[in-house]
Motif scaffolding. Structure first.
Motif: not given
Lengths: 114, 115
Positions: A31, A33, A35, A45, A56, A58-59, B94, B100-102, B104
């Protein structure tokens, strides 16, 4: 020692320029990411990737794209930079199959768009 | 959906005094909880995490946090702060599960240690 590196610590670009932010991790993480961090808003994200060539949203993906051609490298692209994309950009990585594991962060890239 | 609230955006405290940084979360499922620290012009680094088991979690640099399920809180504490603790602190939540788990993140609390 685990390591996530980002290509630039500080970057100044002009409105309309195409901007590339690079991130490399040496931990064999699946994974990765991206941000952005803004005062009072915390981390939001933009995109993440769980495997090579996979991505994928994100927000807040609008105005951004990403590329993951190799497992260790994840690039964030601003197709046409705008002043509202001035921010701190943080890259992170984690193991896909270790649900309890934390994310490891790079030092960040502070981008100023003029 | 999950969310994290850090009510205090800034916390000033005198050196050698105790400090508590508050974090509340909401989630419909059980979660993992984290505290990260960000020193000026650096990325985030993990202070501590709660996965399961003992509700009192000890982390690096003398910090600890207590998970309170009934109050959905995960407050961070240190009995005596140093100048070097001046930084921004982020609480994060989490969800469980593989893949994958978001994660926050809260909006952060700036800890200012006053000499």
């Amino acid at each position: 020692d685990v390591k996530v590196t980002q290509s630039s610590r500080y970057l100044v670009k002009r409105t309309g320029e195409k901007v590339f932010l690079e991130c490399v991790q040496d931990m064999d993480h699946e994974n990765m990411f991206w941000y952005r961090q803004d005062p009072g808003l915390g981390l939001r994200l933009i995109y993440f990737s769980y495997d090579v060539k996979m991505k994928e949203k994100g927000d807040i993906p609008e105005g951004y794209s990403v590329s993951r051609e190799k497992k260790e490298r994840f690039s964030l692209i601003l197709e046409s930079a705008s002043t509202n994309q001035t921010s701190m950009y943080l890259c992170a990585s984690s193991h896909r199959h270790r649900e309890e594991e934390t994310q490891y962060f790079g030092p960040g890239t502070r981008l100023l768009v003029l | 959906a999950q969310s994290v609230t850090q009510l205090d955006s800034q916390v000033p405290v005198f050196e050698e005094a105790p400090v508590e940084l508050r974090c509340n979360y909401s989630s419909s499922v059980s979660v993992y909880l984290f505290w990260y620290v960000q020193y000026p012009n650096q990325g985030l680094q993990l202070l501590l995490k709660y996965l399961s088991g003992s509700t009192l979690v000890k982390g690096i640099n003398g910090f600890e946090a207590e998970f309170n399920k009934s109050q959905t809180s995960f407050h961070l504490r240190k009995p005596s702060v140093h100048i070097s603790d001046t930084a921004e602190y982020f609480c994060a939540v989490k969800g469980p599960g593989g893949g994958y788990q978001k994660v926050t993140f809260g909006t952060g609390t700036k800890l200012q240690v006053i000499p």
